[in-house]
Design a protein around this motif. Structure first.
Motif, PDB file in Angstrom:
ATOM      1  N   LEU A   3       0.831  -1.203   0.000  1.00 27.09           N
ATOM      2  CA  LEU A   3       0.000   0.000   0.000  1.00 27.09           C
ATOM      3  C   LEU A   3       0.866   1.253   0.000  1.00 27.09           C
ATOM      4  O   LEU A   3       0.554   2.250  -0.667  1.00 27.09           O
ATOM      5  CB  LEU A   3      -0.919  -0.010   1.226  1.00 27.09           C
ATOM      6  N   LEU A   4       1.967   1.205   0.750  1.00 31.35           N
ATOM      7  CA  LEU A   4       2.860   2.362   0.835  1.00 31.35           C
ATOM      8  C   LEU A   4       3.712   2.518  -0.417  1.00 31.35           C
ATOM      9  O   LEU A   4       4.382   3.538  -0.577  1.00 31.35           O
ATOM     10  CB  LEU A   4       3.762   2.235   2.068  1.00 31.35           C
ATOM     11  N   ARG A   5       3.738   1.511  -1.277  1.00 31.31           N
ATOM     12  CA  ARG A   5       4.446   1.630  -2.551  1.00 31.31           C
ATOM     13  C   ARG A   5       3.508   2.035  -3.685  1.00 31.31           C
ATOM     14  O   ARG A   5       3.946   2.257  -4.800  1.00 31.31           O
ATOM     15  CB  ARG A   5       5.135   0.308  -2.909  1.00 31.31           C
ATOM     16  N   ARG A   8      -1.229   6.034  -4.932  1.00 30.48           N
ATOM     17  CA  ARG A   8      -2.306   6.822  -4.323  1.00 30.48           C
ATOM     18  C   ARG A   8      -2.062   7.111  -2.840  1.00 30.48           C
ATOM     19  O   ARG A   8      -2.146   8.254  -2.398  1.00 30.48           O
ATOM     20  CB  ARG A   8      -3.635   6.076  -4.469  1.00 30.48           C
ATOM     21  N   PHE A   9      -1.809   6.071  -2.066  1.00 30.31           N
ATOM     22  CA  PHE A   9      -1.799   6.205  -0.615  1.00 30.31           C
ATOM     23  C   PHE A   9      -0.750   7.173  -0.086  1.00 30.31           C
ATOM     24  O   PHE A   9      -1.050   7.992   0.791  1.00 30.31           O
ATOM     25  CB  PHE A   9      -1.637   4.820   0.015  1.00 30.31           C
ATOM     26  N   PRO A  10       0.512   7.129  -0.571  1.00 32.98           N
ATOM     27  CA  PRO A  10       1.512   8.082  -0.059  1.00 32.98           C
ATOM     28  C   PRO A  10       1.110   9.536  -0.260  1.00 32.98           C
ATOM     29  O   PRO A  10       1.378  10.384   0.598  1.00 32.98           O
ATOM     30  CB  PRO A  10       2.769   7.731  -0.862  1.00 32.98           C
ATOM     31  N   GLY A 130       0.152  10.165  -8.022  1.00 35.15           N
ATOM     32  CA  GLY A 130      -1.032   9.823  -7.245  1.00 35.15           C
ATOM     33  C   GLY A 130      -2.309  10.295  -7.926  1.00 35.15           C
ATOM     34  O   GLY A 130      -3.295   9.561  -7.993  1.00 35.15           O
ATOM     35  N   VAL A 131      -2.300  11.521  -8.452  1.00 38.54           N
ATOM     36  CA  VAL A 131      -3.466  12.038  -9.181  1.00 38.54           C
ATOM     37  C   VAL A 131      -3.718  11.205 -10.433  1.00 38.54           C
ATOM     38  O   VAL A 131      -4.866  10.872 -10.762  1.00 38.54           O
ATOM     39  CB  VAL A 131      -3.254  13.517  -9.556  1.00 38.54           C
ATOM     40  N   LEU A 132      -2.646  10.829 -11.132  1.00 42.08           N
ATOM     41  CA  LEU A 132      -2.800   9.970 -12.314  1.00 42.08           C
ATOM     42  C   LEU A 132      -3.440   8.638 -11.943  1.00 42.08           C
ATOM     43  O   LEU A 132      -4.304   8.126 -12.662  1.00 42.08           O
ATOM     44  CB  LEU A 132      -1.438   9.717 -12.964  1.00 42.08           C
ATOM     45  N   ALA A 133      -3.001   8.055 -10.829  1.00 45.28           N
ATOM     46  CA  ALA A 133      -3.517   6.754 -10.426  1.00 45.28           C
ATOM     47  C   ALA A 133      -4.998   6.829 -10.062  1.00 45.28           C
ATOM     48  O   ALA A 133      -5.770   5.914 -10.363  1.00 45.28           O
ATOM     49  CB  ALA A 133      -2.708   6.215  -9.246  1.00 45.28           C
ATOM     50  N   VAL A 134      -5.397   7.927  -9.403  1.00 48.97           N
ATOM     51  CA  VAL A 134      -6.784   8.062  -8.952  1.00 48.97           C
ATOM     52  C   VAL A 134      -7.720   8.442 -10.102  1.00 48.97           C
ATOM     53  O   VAL A 134      -8.804   7.871 -10.246  1.00 48.97           O
ATOM     54  CB  VAL A 134      -6.890   9.102  -7.821  1.00 48.97           C
TER      55      VAL A 134
END
Length: 398
Positions: A3-5, A8-10, A130-134
């Protein structure tokens, strides 16, 4: 740990840490928390720093080590390992540096705030991905590759600014000893073998700490030690080390830095009384980055070999430009360094980073989601006519 890799989450942890710091700094507990940040730790009379400086100069060096390992990989084996591959993102990155500086200086002019011009030049890789992933499900992989290359090039610029602009009274002898330690670190890292030997690993850690101390004492910003060690380390051990350290960097190092940097009291003044540093950063991040990356990226599509890089439309570049405006981590560090002796201007510049990055994040979410919908519709139409072609030509980001 997985999850930490994730992408999104970081980013969520990082944003939460900054919001919590702002709330605490402006609450009745604020003075006590800020006082704790200023508490000195270390060996009295030998080596002491405030908790804030341990985070900024110490823990953040670990982050820059991880960044340097990724940079080394991309420059040797990844998306930037040739001038042909790097041309398009390099031109766009140049625009993403030049235009925000110009926008900032329009506000700052020749005032005391003018020294903050490097602040809006950075792009936060963790937030952008993170924005790309979400919001970017369905985007072609070429857009992610372009953004990653763009952000890495921005990091190079930020590292150069830190090394050149925020170094004062360099002790050449100590810096030379640090260089020798970096060379020894690089040589030793090539002796770890397939799985690595415990004694060698321990020695690498010791040399790394010694290098950091020497760089810190030399007058060069201590995070440069992390950069040098990451670039010097043998690639395979470096990638294994990065993989092991990444969850700790995402869960501890970056949130602590975001929390420390965002411990800012919001000034109770009218907008006209705010420093030009605030307005310059606030506008330069979302507006300067979008204009610079989009325009220079569009120019890059018309130079060199067009087939050498992924095809990107003007709207794709617009989305990438909005993602580039999420400065956050490195911009916060540059704000701390640019106004180290002027805490009031530093705090207002920090607020500018937080607000400008938040605006960019919202714009990026909207633009990336729009582009993703467009590509998904295009993929659905293509699948109706040729599902095999759609599968081959439209790789997905998950």
């Amino acid at each position: 740990m997985s999850l930490l890799r994730s992408a999104r989450f970081p980013a969520i942890i990082l944003l939460s840490a900054a919001i919590l710091a702002l709330i605490l700094a402006n609450s009745p507990a604020g003075p006590a928390v800020v006082a704790l940040k200023e508490t000195y730790l270390g060996i009295p009379g030998v080596f002491e720093m405030s908790i804030g400086h341990w985070i900024q100069d110490g823990l953040l060096a670990v982050f820059f080590f991880v960044v340097a390992v990724e940079l080394q990989f991309e420059l040797t084996s990844g998306e930037l390992n040739s001038a042909r591959k790097a041309l398009q993102p390099a031109i766009a990155a140049a625009g993403g540096v030049i235009v925000p500086i110009a926008v900032f200086l329009l506000f700052a002019g020749t005032s005391d705030a003018s020294g903050g011009w490097p602040i809006p030049t950075a792009t936060d890789i963790a937030f952008a991905l993170g924005v790309l992933a979400v919001f970017g499900k369905g985007l072609p992989s070429g857009i992610r590759i372009f953004l990653l290359a763009l952000a890495i090039l921005d990091d190079i610029v930020g590292i150069v600014f830190i090394a050149v602009l925020f170094t004062d009274g360099v002790n050449v002898a100590l810096l030379a000893f640090a260089a020798v330690a970096v060379v020894a670190f690089g040589i030793l890292s090539r002796m770890t073998g397939g799985r690595g030997h415990v004694a060698v690993v321990v020695l690498l850690v010791v040399i790394g700490i010694v290098t950091w101390v020497l760089v810190y004492l030399s007058g060069v910003h201590a995070t440069i030690a992390g950069v040098a060690l990451g670039l010097a380390m043998a690639q395979q051990p470096a990638l294994r080390t990065r993989h092991a350290m990444e969850p700790w960097v995402n869960a501890v190092v970056l949130p602590l830095f975001a929390f420390s940097a965002a411990l800012v009291v919001i000034p109770q003044v009218s907008p006209t009384e705010l420093s030009p540093a605030f307005w310059g950063v606030l506008v330069a991040l979302p507006v300067g980055k979008i204009i610079g990356i989009t325009v220079f990226g569009w120019i890059s599509l018309r130079v060199g070999n067009r087939g050498a890089t992924p095809h990107l439309s003007f709207l794709d570049l617009l989305a990438a430009g909005s993602l580039g405006g999420i400065g956050f981590t490195v911009s916060l560090l540059l704000s701390e360094l640019a106004f180290a002796g002027r805490p009031l201007i530093r705090d207002e510049a920090t607020l500018g980073v937080l607000a400008g990055s938040a605006i960019s994040l919202i714009l990026a979410a909207l633009l990336v989601a729009q582009r993703a919908r467009s590509y998904r519709r295009r993929g659905a139409v293509a699948a109706e006519h040729d599902p095999i072609h759609e599968t081959a030509e439209e790789p997905r980001i998950t």
